[in-house]
Scaffold this motif. Structure first.
Motif, PDB file in Angstrom:
ATOM      1  N   ASN A 286       4.728 -30.713  30.520  1.00  0.00           N
ATOM      2  CA  ASN A 286       5.731 -30.801  31.579  1.00  0.00           C
ATOM      3  C   ASN A 286       6.187 -32.264  31.649  1.00  0.00           C
ATOM      4  N   GLU A 287       6.919 -32.628  32.699  1.00  0.00           N
ATOM      5  CA  GLU A 287       7.479 -33.987  32.754  1.00  0.00           C
ATOM      6  C   GLU A 287       6.416 -35.078  32.869  1.00  0.00           C
ATOM      7  N   THR A 288       5.255 -34.704  33.400  1.00  0.00           N
ATOM      8  CA  THR A 288       4.231 -35.737  33.628  1.00  0.00           C
ATOM      9  C   THR A 288       3.026 -35.638  32.693  1.00  0.00           C
ATOM     10  N   THR A 289       2.870 -34.495  32.025  1.00  0.00           N
ATOM     11  CA  THR A 289       1.672 -34.293  31.196  1.00  0.00           C
ATOM     12  C   THR A 289       2.040 -34.025  29.738  1.00  0.00           C
ATOM     13  N   SER A 290       1.341 -34.722  28.851  1.00  0.00           N
ATOM     14  CA  SER A 290       1.517 -34.392  27.425  1.00  0.00           C
ATOM     15  C   SER A 290       0.140 -34.393  26.763  1.00  0.00           C
ATOM     16  N   LYS A 291       0.061 -33.769  25.577  1.00  0.00           N
ATOM     17  CA  LYS A 291      -1.212 -33.734  24.849  1.00  0.00           C
ATOM     18  C   LYS A 291      -0.923 -33.950  23.365  1.00  0.00           C
ATOM     19  N   PRO A 292      -1.855 -34.567  22.621  1.00  0.00           N
ATOM     20  CA  PRO A 292      -1.613 -34.765  21.183  1.00  0.00           C
ATOM     21  C   PRO A 292      -1.767 -33.452  20.425  1.00  0.00           C
ATOM     22  N   VAL A 293      -0.836 -33.196  19.510  1.00  0.00           N
ATOM     23  CA  VAL A 293      -0.927 -31.991  18.672  1.00  0.00           C
ATOM     24  C   VAL A 293      -0.661 -32.371  17.214  1.00  0.00           C
ATOM     25  N   GLN A 294      -1.035 -31.498  16.315  1.00  0.00           N
ATOM     26  CA  GLN A 294      -0.698 -31.674  14.897  1.00  0.00           C
ATOM     27  C   GLN A 294       0.713 -31.117  14.708  1.00  0.00           C
ATOM     28  N   MET A 295       1.681 -32.009  14.484  1.00  0.00           N
ATOM     29  CA  MET A 295       3.085 -31.616  14.392  1.00  0.00           C
ATOM     30  C   MET A 295       3.510 -31.560  12.924  1.00  0.00           C
ATOM     31  N   MET A 296       3.957 -30.384  12.501  1.00  0.00           N
ATOM     32  CA  MET A 296       4.438 -30.221  11.131  1.00  0.00           C
ATOM     33  C   MET A 296       5.892 -30.706  11.059  1.00  0.00           C
TER      34      MET A 296
ATOM     35  N   PHE B 121       5.833 -26.097   4.723  1.00  0.00           N
ATOM     36  CA  PHE B 121       5.733 -27.453   5.281  1.00  0.00           C
ATOM     37  C   PHE B 121       4.735 -28.209   4.399  1.00  0.00           C
ATOM     38  N   LEU B 122       5.039 -29.429   4.046  1.00  0.00           N
ATOM     39  CA  LEU B 122       4.083 -30.203   3.256  1.00  0.00           C
ATOM     40  C   LEU B 122       3.001 -30.752   4.186  1.00  0.00           C
ATOM     41  N   VAL B 123       1.754 -30.553   3.794  1.00  0.00           N
ATOM     42  CA  VAL B 123       0.620 -30.964   4.636  1.00  0.00           C
ATOM     43  C   VAL B 123       0.674 -32.468   4.923  1.00  0.00           C
ATOM     44  N   GLN B 124       1.105 -33.263   3.934  1.00  0.00           N
ATOM     45  CA  GLN B 124       1.125 -34.726   4.144  1.00  0.00           C
ATOM     46  C   GLN B 124       2.161 -35.165   5.187  1.00  0.00           C
ATOM     47  N   ASN B 125       3.092 -34.234   5.544  1.00  0.00           N
ATOM     48  CA  ASN B 125       4.088 -34.572   6.574  1.00  0.00           C
ATOM     49  C   ASN B 125       3.610 -34.232   7.989  1.00  0.00           C
ATOM     50  N   THR B 126       2.443 -33.587   8.088  1.00  0.00           N
ATOM     51  CA  THR B 126       1.914 -33.234   9.418  1.00  0.00           C
ATOM     52  C   THR B 126       1.232 -34.456  10.020  1.00  0.00           C
ATOM     53  N   THR B 127       1.657 -34.801  11.231  1.00  0.00           N
ATOM     54  CA  THR B 127       1.089 -35.986  11.903  1.00  0.00           C
ATOM     55  C   THR B 127       0.800 -35.662  13.357  1.00  0.00           C
ATOM     56  N   GLU B 128      -0.008 -36.510  13.974  1.00  0.00           N
ATOM     57  CA  GLU B 128      -0.296 -36.303  15.400  1.00  0.00           C
ATOM     58  C   GLU B 128       0.886 -36.802  16.224  1.00  0.00           C
ATOM     59  N   LYS B 129       1.377 -35.923  17.089  1.00  0.00           N
ATOM     60  CA  LYS B 129       2.519 -36.271  17.958  1.00  0.00           C
ATOM     61  C   LYS B 129       2.248 -35.696  19.344  1.00  0.00           C
ATOM     62  N   PRO B 130       2.894 -36.267  20.380  1.00  0.00           N
ATOM     63  CA  PRO B 130       2.687 -35.701  21.717  1.00  0.00           C
ATOM     64  C   PRO B 130       3.505 -34.416  21.939  1.00  0.00           C
ATOM     65  N   PHE B 131       2.881 -33.438  22.587  1.00  0.00           N
ATOM     66  CA  PHE B 131       3.566 -32.220  23.026  1.00  0.00           C
ATOM     67  C   PHE B 131       3.648 -32.303  24.545  1.00  0.00           C
ATOM     68  N   ARG B 132       4.860 -32.240  25.078  1.00  0.00           N
ATOM     69  CA  ARG B 132       5.052 -32.435  26.522  1.00  0.00           C
ATOM     70  C   ARG B 132       4.916 -31.099  27.261  1.00  0.00           C
TER      71      ARG B 132
ATOM     72  N   PHE C 256      15.531 -30.549  15.431  1.00  0.00           N
ATOM     73  CA  PHE C 256      14.954 -29.482  16.245  1.00  0.00           C
ATOM     74  C   PHE C 256      13.504 -29.871  16.500  1.00  0.00           C
ATOM     75  N   ASN C 257      13.258 -30.418  17.682  1.00  0.00           N
ATOM     76  CA  ASN C 257      11.941 -30.960  17.985  1.00  0.00           C
ATOM     77  C   ASN C 257      11.229 -30.071  19.008  1.00  0.00           C
ATOM     78  N   ALA C 258      10.363 -29.192  18.504  1.00  0.00           N
ATOM     79  CA  ALA C 258       9.655 -28.253  19.390  1.00  0.00           C
ATOM     80  C   ALA C 258       8.438 -28.953  20.006  1.00  0.00           C
ATOM     81  N   ASN C 259       8.725 -29.993  20.810  1.00  0.00           N
ATOM     82  CA  ASN C 259       7.635 -30.794  21.398  1.00  0.00           C
ATOM     83  C   ASN C 259       7.465 -30.511  22.884  1.00  0.00           C
ATOM     84  N   HIS C 260       7.998 -29.352  23.338  1.00  0.00           N
ATOM     85  CA  HIS C 260       7.777 -28.911  24.726  1.00  0.00           C
ATOM     86  C   HIS C 260       7.830 -27.376  24.732  1.00  0.00           C
TER      87      HIS C 260
END
Length: 397
Positions: free
Chosen positions: A210-220, A197-208, A370-374
């Protein structure tokens, strides 16, 4: 050896379900291969009902491919014999040699050991067998007079064996003067991706979560031709990411529904997992992959879990039969401690482009995001032996 790998994988799924019962909504990460290996070291010294119970929990007495039922369970208990035990340990020797072969592309460090109170000396035959099959030497130590010193020595040994990654395996007060025998096992893995994964493509994105709660993560992020498999019931999509040299893979099972993890865990069996992740089910897709960076380190005191799975006699002073290990009576397993560590990040090197990949790159393939955001399940598998080395559940990176 194939049969043994199947047993270890079946045990992985059974253990994961048991651990999930008391860890709802929490991350889980353990090495089933490491736990099976260290329990097999103890199993070598058991006899009678203790051996039959352990064999059953570890799936050693299981007729492969036959669905389990209470009747077949009873039958298997009756059929336990020592030649079966010898074959299992010989297979472990082959499997360990294959999996722990020195490799420049990944680091796999294991620390498995048995420590027994010195007033319960080990049989010479048991010590020889342990060296032959497992390359291990059970240690006789002074728990009665120096339990805390022994605990610190064990922790230092594990730390050295795992390149400093696994520290304090045995917490304070985990051993004392009444400890008779403990089993420690730890496995550390560090792999390099086939495609980084290229480091410059990693950005902060929400990880869900559950349906009501999410948290910011470093998403590759990467866009590559990767192997995808579809699971119809419950609805989920899977992905295989190779580590360099393709000896090992990361397999991710992502439920389509944000809350679909519970159902997926409930439905999953070794037979289904084997079918879903077989080469026939894999299809090449142009994948836009979003995968969170994460580090997991989990510690387990497995005594109550393993007892509730059916091997309670090993932990009972009045019932344990370790006569294959020592002639002293009342020897029993005080505890089983396990710790595993994994880090998933961008690191890796682009695989050299061979003819195969050049041809492959010209083939038009369907595309998928393929979005592993949950929450999802993941496995690290040794491909040649089809052995699950690690099982993980990521609920919150």
């Amino acid at each position: 050896m194939d049969t043994l790998a199947t047993s270890i994988n079946q045990f992985a799924l059974e253990l994961s379900k048991k651990l999930a019962e008391s860890a709802q909504g929490k991350n889980i990460f353990f090495s089933s291969w490491s736990i099976s290996t260290s329990l097999a070291m103890v199993y070598l010294g058991t006899k009678g009902t203790t051996a039959a119970q352990m064999g059953q929990v570890l799936q050693f007495n299981r007729d492969q491919g036959v669905k389990s039922s209470p009747e077949s369970g009873k039958k298997r208990k009756m059929e336990f014999n020592s030649s079966n035990s010898e074959e299992i340990h010989s297979d472990f020797h082959t499997l360990i040699s294959e999996i722990l072969k020195p490799n420049d592309d990944y680091l796999l460090k294991t620390a498995n050991a048995i420590y027994g109170e010195k007033t319960y000396p080990f049989h010479n035959k048991y010590l020889e067998d342990m060296k032959t099959y497992f390359g291990a030497e059970p240690q006789s130590v002074n728990f009665v007079e120096a339990s805390d010193q022994i605990r610190k020595e064990i922790n230092s040994w594990v730390e050295r064996q795992t390149e400093g990654k696994i520290q304090n395996l045995l917490p304070d007060d985990s051993v004392d003067s009444t400890t008779r025998m403990i089993l420690v096992n730890a496995l550390y893995f560090k792999g390099i991706w086939e495609h980084q994964f290229l480091v410059q493509n990693t950005t902060e994105k929400p990880f869900r979560i559950n349906e009501t709660t999410s948290k910011p993560v470093q998403m590759m992020f990467m866009k590559k031709k990767l192997q995808i498999f579809h699971i119809e019931k419950p609805q989920a999509v899977g992905l295989q990411l190779y580590y360099k040299s393709r000896d090992l893979s990361l397999l991710i099972l992502l439920p389509e529904d944000i809350n679909g993890l519970v159902q997926l865990e409930k439905d999953i069996t070794y037979e289904k997992l084997n079918e879903w992740t077989s080469a026939d089910m894999m299809e090449l897709y142009e994948v836009q992959l979003h995968l969170p960076k994460f580090k997991l380190e989990d510690s387990y005191d497995l005594k109550s879990t393993l007892s509730s799975m059916g091997m309670s006699d090993a932990f009972s002073q009045s019932k344990a039969d370790f006569s294959g290990m020592s002639s002293a009576r009342n020897l029993f397993l005080s505890n089983v401690f396990h710790k595993a560590f994994v880090e998933i990040n961008e690191q890796g090197t682009e695989a050299a482009a061979g003819t195969g990949s050049e041809i492959e790159s010209r083939i038009r393939v369907p595309s998928i995001e393929f979005n592993a955001n949950h929450p999802f399940l993941f496995f690290i598998r040794h491909n040649k032996t089809n052995s699950i080395l690690f099982y993980g559940r990521l609920c919150s990176p």
